[in-house]
Structure formats: C-alpha cells, structure tokens
Design a protein around this motif. Sequence first.
Motif, PDB file in Angstrom:
ATOM      1  N   PHE A  33       0.824  -1.200   0.000  1.00  0.00           N
ATOM      2  CA  PHE A  33       0.000   0.000   0.000  1.00  0.00           C
ATOM      3  C   PHE A  33       0.866   1.261   0.000  1.00  0.00           C
ATOM      4  N   GLN A  34       1.896   1.312   0.825  1.00  0.00           N
ATOM      5  CA  GLN A  34       2.785   2.473   0.889  1.00  0.00           C
ATOM      6  C   GLN A  34       3.534   2.673  -0.429  1.00  0.00           C
ATOM      7  N   ALA A  35       3.982   1.592  -1.051  1.00  0.00           N
ATOM      8  CA  ALA A  35       4.686   1.693  -2.330  1.00  0.00           C
ATOM      9  C   ALA A  35       3.762   2.238  -3.420  1.00  0.00           C
ATOM     10  N   LEU A  36       2.529   1.771  -3.446  1.00  0.00           N
ATOM     11  CA  LEU A  36       1.568   2.272  -4.433  1.00  0.00           C
ATOM     12  C   LEU A  36       1.258   3.745  -4.185  1.00  0.00           C
ATOM     13  N   LYS A  37       1.119   4.130  -2.935  1.00  0.00           N
ATOM     14  CA  LYS A  37       0.843   5.525  -2.603  1.00  0.00           C
ATOM     15  C   LYS A  37       1.989   6.437  -3.058  1.00  0.00           C
ATOM     16  N   GLN A  38       3.225   6.007  -2.866  1.00  0.00           N
ATOM     17  CA  GLN A  38       4.375   6.801  -3.305  1.00  0.00           C
ATOM     18  C   GLN A  38       4.438   6.876  -4.826  1.00  0.00           C
ATOM     19  N   ALA A  39       4.126   5.787  -5.508  1.00  0.00           N
ATOM     20  CA  ALA A  39       4.170   5.786  -6.972  1.00  0.00           C
ATOM     21  C   ALA A  39       3.118   6.721  -7.557  1.00  0.00           C
ATOM     22  N   ILE A  40       1.974   6.817  -6.918  1.00  0.00           N
ATOM     23  CA  ILE A  40       0.911   7.692  -7.417  1.00  0.00           C
ATOM     24  C   ILE A  40       1.252   9.155  -7.170  1.00  0.00           C
ATOM     25  N   ASN A  41       1.831   9.456  -6.029  1.00  0.00           N
ATOM     26  CA  ASN A  41       2.127  10.846  -5.669  1.00  0.00           C
ATOM     27  C   ASN A  41       3.412  11.383  -6.276  1.00  0.00           C
ATOM     28  N   ARG A  42       4.268  10.533  -6.790  1.00  0.00           N
ATOM     29  CA  ARG A  42       5.539  10.960  -7.363  1.00  0.00           C
ATOM     30  C   ARG A  42       5.309  11.591  -8.732  1.00  0.00           C
TER      31      ARG A  42
END
Length: 89
Positions: free
Chosen positions: A19-28
Amino acid sequence: MLVRLILLLVVGFLIYTVFQALKQAINRPSSPPPEKTVRGENMVQDPECGIYVPQGDAVSLQAGKTLHHFCSNACRDKFLTRTYKDQKT
C-alpha cells in the motif's frame, strides 16, 4: 495459535508495504520540471525546435549580446540559416 498470529502479522506487514509503495508511486511526479534535471542542472529551450536540453549538453551560439542554446548542431545550423535568410530579405 501463536503461528497463526505471526502469520497474520507478516501478511498485514506485506499489505501495508505494498500500500505504501503504491501511494508513493501515485504521488511521485512523472518527470522533473523543465527548469532542472534530476542532477539539478539548468534546462534551456532550443529556439529552433523548442525542446529542453541540459545546459551542459547544449550547443551554444553567441549572437551579439544574446547566448542561444541548441539541442544539436543541426538545429543551430537551421537557426543560422533562417536568421541570415531573414536578414537578407
């Protein structure tokens, strides 16, 4: 019973990590802004074709008091040809 608890904690941790990895990928942001490269180098716009190139990689041309930056020698030559052609007419 203890094995189930440990297994549940491991699965929960894995879900949290994904979940954290997906959140970072979306916000980057997908690419750096055209003002700077990833290394922090200034980007300059080629006046002939309009693309941005790192200032260190650009082909420079001093025309009077103006310094122009180009992505390639071909764009520089097109710019010179167009400029001199416009001056002759």
